[in-house]
Scaffold this motif. Structure first.
Motif, PDB file in Angstrom:
ATOM      1  N   ALA A  73       0.721  -1.289   0.086  1.00 43.86           N
ATOM      2  CA  ALA A  73       0.148   0.205   0.031  1.00 43.86           C
ATOM      3  C   ALA A  73       0.722   1.363   0.005  1.00 43.86           C
ATOM      4  O   ALA A  73       0.601   2.272  -0.897  1.00 43.86           O
ATOM      5  N   PHE A  74       1.979   1.225   0.792  1.00 41.86           N
ATOM      6  CA  PHE A  74       2.780   2.338   0.777  1.00 41.86           C
ATOM      7  C   PHE A  74       3.555   2.589  -0.504  1.00 41.86           C
ATOM      8  O   PHE A  74       3.806   3.782  -0.937  1.00 41.86           O
ATOM      9  N   SER A  75       3.994   1.648  -1.133  1.00 47.39           N
ATOM     10  CA  SER A  75       4.641   1.785  -2.373  1.00 47.39           C
ATOM     11  C   SER A  75       3.847   2.321  -3.464  1.00 47.39           C
ATOM     12  O   SER A  75       4.130   3.134  -4.309  1.00 47.39           O
ATOM     13  N   SER A  76       2.534   1.769  -3.453  1.00 45.53           N
ATOM     14  CA  SER A  76       1.623   2.127  -4.498  1.00 45.53           C
ATOM     15  C   SER A  76       1.092   3.585  -4.178  1.00 45.53           C
ATOM     16  O   SER A  76       0.860   4.163  -5.278  1.00 45.53           O
ATOM     17  N   SER A  77       1.002   3.936  -3.215  1.00 48.09           N
ATOM     18  CA  SER A  77       0.652   5.313  -2.899  1.00 48.09           C
ATOM     19  C   SER A  77       1.656   6.538  -3.208  1.00 48.09           C
ATOM     20  O   SER A  77       1.468   7.357  -3.990  1.00 48.09           O
ATOM     21  N   LEU A  78       2.965   5.950  -3.066  1.00 50.76           N
ATOM     22  CA  LEU A  78       3.930   6.962  -3.629  1.00 50.76           C
ATOM     23  C   LEU A  78       4.018   6.676  -5.094  1.00 50.76           C
ATOM     24  O   LEU A  78       4.568   7.934  -5.745  1.00 50.76           O
ATOM     25  N   ALA A  79       3.750   5.792  -5.626  1.00 50.02           N
ATOM     26  CA  ALA A  79       3.875   5.550  -6.976  1.00 50.02           C
ATOM     27  C   ALA A  79       3.077   6.398  -7.916  1.00 50.02           C
ATOM     28  O   ALA A  79       2.957   6.845  -8.887  1.00 50.02           O
ATOM     29  N   ARG A  80       1.851   6.820  -7.269  1.00 49.70           N
ATOM     30  CA  ARG A  80       0.990   7.871  -7.737  1.00 49.70           C
ATOM     31  C   ARG A  80       1.309   9.139  -7.709  1.00 49.70           C
ATOM     32  O   ARG A  80       0.757  10.050  -8.290  1.00 49.70           O
ATOM     33  N   SER A  81       2.422   9.496  -7.117  1.00 49.55           N
ATOM     34  CA  SER A  81       2.798  11.106  -6.843  1.00 49.55           C
ATOM     35  C   SER A  81       3.839  11.187  -7.922  1.00 49.55           C
ATOM     36  O   SER A  81       5.086  10.595  -8.305  1.00 49.55           O
ATOM     37  N   THR A  82       3.379  12.256  -8.808  1.00 49.59           N
ATOM     38  CA  THR A  82       4.241  12.452  -9.963  1.00 49.59           C
ATOM     39  C   THR A  82       5.817  13.039  -9.254  1.00 49.59           C
ATOM     40  O   THR A  82       6.847  12.803 -10.003  1.00 49.59           O
ATOM     41  N   ARG A  83       5.669  13.932  -8.276  1.00 49.46           N
ATOM     42  CA  ARG A  83       6.920  14.420  -7.758  1.00 49.46           C
ATOM     43  C   ARG A  83       8.126  13.269  -7.314  1.00 49.46           C
ATOM     44  O   ARG A  83       9.220  13.354  -7.477  1.00 49.46           O
TER      45      ARG A  83
ATOM     46  N   TRP B 161       8.195   0.205  -8.046  1.00 49.89           N
ATOM     47  CA  TRP B 161       8.608   1.289  -8.605  1.00 49.89           C
ATOM     48  C   TRP B 161       9.406   1.008  -9.945  1.00 49.89           C
ATOM     49  O   TRP B 161       9.611   1.669 -10.633  1.00 49.89           O
ATOM     50  N   ASN B 162       9.931  -0.295 -10.006  1.00 51.14           N
ATOM     51  CA  ASN B 162      10.480  -0.539 -11.215  1.00 51.14           C
ATOM     52  C   ASN B 162       9.637  -0.518 -12.529  1.00 51.14           C
ATOM     53  O   ASN B 162      10.047  -0.325 -13.680  1.00 51.14           O
ATOM     54  N   ALA B 163       8.323  -1.108 -12.336  1.00 52.89           N
ATOM     55  CA  ALA B 163       7.227  -0.879 -13.292  1.00 52.89           C
ATOM     56  C   ALA B 163       7.092   0.496 -13.915  1.00 52.89           C
ATOM     57  O   ALA B 163       7.048   0.763 -15.067  1.00 52.89           O
ATOM     58  N   ILE B 164       7.288   1.365 -12.787  1.00 48.96           N
ATOM     59  CA  ILE B 164       7.228   3.134 -13.166  1.00 48.96           C
ATOM     60  C   ILE B 164       8.515   3.331 -14.320  1.00 48.96           C
ATOM     61  O   ILE B 164       8.399   3.944 -15.104  1.00 48.96           O
ATOM     62  N   ARG B 165       9.453   2.813 -13.572  1.00 48.51           N
ATOM     63  CA  ARG B 165      10.730   2.946 -14.426  1.00 48.51           C
ATOM     64  C   ARG B 165      10.722   2.369 -15.806  1.00 48.51           C
ATOM     65  O   ARG B 165      11.128   3.161 -16.741  1.00 48.51           O
ATOM     66  N   VAL B 166      10.455   1.269 -16.062  1.00 49.95           N
ATOM     67  CA  VAL B 166      10.059   0.877 -17.199  1.00 49.95           C
ATOM     68  C   VAL B 166       9.136   1.289 -18.279  1.00 49.95           C
ATOM     69  O   VAL B 166       9.368   1.690 -19.227  1.00 49.95           O
ATOM     70  N   GLU B 167       8.176   1.791 -17.499  1.00 53.86           N
ATOM     71  CA  GLU B 167       7.086   2.621 -18.257  1.00 53.86           C
ATOM     72  C   GLU B 167       7.698   3.987 -18.631  1.00 53.86           C
ATOM     73  O   GLU B 167       7.488   4.486 -19.759  1.00 53.86           O
ATOM     74  N   ARG B 168       8.369   4.479 -17.935  1.00 52.02           N
ATOM     75  CA  ARG B 168       9.056   5.770 -18.161  1.00 52.02           C
ATOM     76  C   ARG B 168      10.173   5.730 -19.192  1.00 52.02           C
ATOM     77  O   ARG B 168      10.223   6.599 -20.151  1.00 52.02           O
ATOM     78  N   LYS B 169      10.894   4.602 -19.209  1.00 57.97           N
ATOM     79  CA  LYS B 169      11.706   4.356 -20.345  1.00 57.97           C
ATOM     80  C   LYS B 169      11.018   4.200 -21.835  1.00 57.97           C
ATOM     81  O   LYS B 169      11.521   4.565 -22.807  1.00 57.97           O
ATOM     82  N   LEU B 170       9.879   3.331 -21.548  1.00 55.05           N
ATOM     83  CA  LEU B 170       9.200   3.241 -22.912  1.00 55.05           C
ATOM     84  C   LEU B 170       8.612   4.481 -23.487  1.00 55.05           C
ATOM     85  O   LEU B 170       8.696   4.939 -24.490  1.00 55.05           O
TER      86      LEU B 170
ATOM     87  N   GLU C  47       1.359   6.242 -24.097  1.00 54.55           N
ATOM     88  CA  GLU C  47       0.720   5.282 -23.034  1.00 54.55           C
ATOM     89  C   GLU C  47      -0.040   4.427 -23.421  1.00 54.55           C
ATOM     90  O   GLU C  47      -0.063   3.179 -23.010  1.00 54.55           O
ATOM     91  N   ASP C  48      -0.736   4.622 -24.625  1.00 55.55           N
ATOM     92  CA  ASP C  48      -1.608   3.248 -25.121  1.00 55.55           C
ATOM     93  C   ASP C  48      -0.678   2.337 -25.662  1.00 55.55           C
ATOM     94  O   ASP C  48      -0.937   1.155 -25.349  1.00 55.55           O
ATOM     95  N   ALA C  49       0.433   2.784 -26.200  1.00 54.26           N
ATOM     96  CA  ALA C  49       1.496   1.570 -26.678  1.00 54.26           C
ATOM     97  C   ALA C  49       1.923   0.715 -25.601  1.00 54.26           C
ATOM     98  O   ALA C  49       2.120  -0.272 -25.643  1.00 54.26           O
ATOM     99  N   VAL C  50       2.350   1.501 -24.473  1.00 53.57           N
ATOM    100  CA  VAL C  50       2.806   0.901 -23.220  1.00 53.57           C
ATOM    101  C   VAL C  50       1.652  -0.153 -22.751  1.00 53.57           C
ATOM    102  O   VAL C  50       2.209  -1.123 -22.395  1.00 53.57           O
ATOM    103  N   ARG C  51       0.578   0.406 -22.516  1.00 51.19           N
ATOM    104  CA  ARG C  51      -0.430  -0.561 -22.197  1.00 51.19           C
ATOM    105  C   ARG C  51      -0.676  -1.623 -23.052  1.00 51.19           C
ATOM    106  O   ARG C  51      -0.699  -2.810 -22.569  1.00 51.19           O
ATOM    107  N   ALA C  52      -0.468  -1.180 -24.368  1.00 50.05           N
ATOM    108  CA  ALA C  52      -0.783  -2.377 -25.204  1.00 50.05           C
ATOM    109  C   ALA C  52       0.390  -3.632 -25.021  1.00 50.05           C
ATOM    110  O   ALA C  52       0.182  -4.732 -24.973  1.00 50.05           O
ATOM    111  N   MET C  53       1.725  -3.218 -24.906  1.00 53.00           N
ATOM    112  CA  MET C  53       2.819  -3.959 -24.526  1.00 53.00           C
ATOM    113  C   MET C  53       2.664  -4.750 -23.420  1.00 53.00           C
ATOM    114  O   MET C  53       2.899  -5.886 -23.193  1.00 53.00           O
TER     115      MET C  53
END
Length: 467
Positions: free
Chosen positions: A22-32, A216-225, A458-464
């Motif tokens: 829960a803590f990790s997911s909550s932070l993952a929603r913060s853009t900052r 957080w690595n899932a966010i990192r991979v998405e940012r790289k894509l 983002e659509d491409a990332v979700r499709a992948m």
């Protein structure tokens, strides 16, 4: 201090996993937080803010554990200190560990501060030693980590930093549990005399560390894509921009060639004007610029064509004042004007008129039109509707390039419509979102256009991800 009941310990371990997720997911929603976490290099101020964002809510969790009986799962100080060490370095982790120790020290658990500092130093040293990819790919699924380690080392024995991290976290958990066992009033950590319960305690610690890393690595991979998608679109846009310049130069040089012998002074004047245009083209131009600047550039091109055609070429501008500051893609109008002159007016002996219009539609979109009263497009080059006369996409480089650049920059937010009737002329209508001259850019791509591309990526990332 009485030993906790094994059932209470098991329930606490399960709750700890839920709290970590829960803590990790909550932070993952913060853009900052995401921006700070994914920086390759951080300033001391950025590192401080990252530690504060992570530690402040968990410090409250340690305080809750000291204040509320039997709510032990709120204390994740061991795992978070390890996480800070491997992600942000030993010094920042020590600051975070010291912050997490404050409520415990106030509760007379005096070992909390030195233990957290030692854990931060050890985890920070490992973070400096390990490859970042090994850290980010650390899996909370212990059985899978061990399976991968066995299969890799059967073929080619090597030091596996992921297994080393797993053993390091479990070992530190075992050491702190032993310290809590011998000094129960001076240091808190889950421990049990039952060996199988203690084994589960030591196995849970790497999972609690691995859950935030996985999320957080899932966010990192998405940012790289997203970054790769942005770079791909920029490269495509740059290729399209470079395609139109040789096309323009080729046609203009042909115009000058036709005057070299018959009218050398005019040819010289055209060469000077062409040099001025090339000087502008060779500069590092932005992908977007105000419509007023784009019109000034087309004026330079039209000067060449007026010299060539003389009184046969007339140019009419019907530009709304409130459109001059709206930004448009660079080199957008010149290919359309060139097509009107070359394919519409040049075949006519009497020449003709090119009309350039701009206005804001009722739907708050920018409409730009380039119209000529020339010969129109030949039926064998276009697909004309027998009912409306509406033209399907043409085959010319200029129109095709403009259409493709509009698609790259705006996606479905823009349209290019060509209406041509043989013998009566052609009108090209561009509809695009309104971008102000002060709009923020997304790389070289403007705000609304950048948002459109972001949605596409983002659509491409979700499709992948689904695949």
């Amino acid at each position: 201090m009485t030993q906790p009941d094994p059932k209470l310990i098991l329930i606490t371990l399960l709750i700890k996993l839920g709290v970590a997720a829960a803590f990790s997911s909550s932070l993952a929603r913060s853009t900052r937080f995401k921006n700070l976490l994914l920086l390759s290099r951080r300033t001391p101020r950025q590192t401080m803010w990252l530690v504060i964002i992570i530690c402040v809510p968990l410090t409250l969790g340690v305080w809750v554990r000291t204040a509320v009986p039997n709510f032990l799962a709120a204390d994740l100080s061991l795992e978070i200190t390890i996480l800070l060490g491997i992600l942000v370095g030993p010094l920042a982790a020590m600051a975070g560990g010291a912050t997490l120790a404050i409520p415990a020290v106030l509760h007379h658990e005096y070992w909390a501060l030195p233990v957290n500092l030692a854990i931060a130093a050890i985890a920070g040293a490992f973070g400096r030693f390990a490859d970042p990819e090994d850290v980010w790919s650390f899996s909370p699924m212990i059985d899978l980590s061990i399976y991968r380690w066995v299969t890799r080392n059967l073929r080619r024995p090597q030091l596996d930093r992921q297994i080393l991290l797993l053993l390091l976290v479990a070992g530190m958990q075992l050491g702190t549990s032993a310290l809590s066992h011998y000094f129960p009033r001076r240091y808190f950590e889950l421990n049990s005399r039952e060996w199988w319960v203690q084994l589960l305690i030591c196995a849970t610690a790497p999972i609690v560390v691995g859950i935030p890393l996985k999320i957080w690595n899932a966010i990192r991979v998405e940012r790289k894509l997203e970054e790769q998608g942005r770079l791909l679109l920029e490269a495509r846009l740059d290729a399209l921009q470079r395609q139109i310049n040789p096309h323009f130069l080729f046609n203009t040089l042909n115009s000058i060639t036709s005057l070299v012998r018959s009218q050398p002074e005019l040819a010289r004047e055209m060469i000077v004007k062409l040099a001025n245009i090339l000087r502008v083209l060779l500069k590092d131009r932005e992908a977007f610029l105000p419509l007023s600047e784009e019109l000034r550039f087309t004026d330079d091109y039209l000067d060449i064509e007026v010299v060539r055609f003389g009184e046969k070429l007339k140019v009419v501008k019907e530009i709304a004042d409130n459109t001059l500051d709206i930004v448009v893609p660079g080199m957008l109008l010149q290919p359309l004007i060139e097509n009107s002159i070359k394919h519409g007016l040049e075949p006519r002996i009497s020449g003709g008129t090119v009309t350039i219009r701009s206005r804001i539609t009722e739907e708050r979109r920018l409409m730009v039109e380039v119209e000529d009263d020339g010969v129109g497009m030949a039926p064998d080059r276009i697909d004309v509707s027998l009912v409306s006369g509406l033209v399907r996409p043409g085959n010319g480089i200029g129109v095709r390039n403009v259409r493709e650049r509009m698609q790259v920059l705006y996606g479905d937010l823009a349209t290019v419509e060509i209406n041509s009737r043989p013998g009566r002329g052609t009108k090209v209508t561009l509809l695009m979102p309104i971008l102000d001259a002060g709009a923020e850019t997304w790389g070289p791509i403007g705000g609304a256009a950048g948002q459109a591309i972001s949605h596409m990526v983002e659509d491409a990332v979700r499709a992948m991800t689904r695949s």
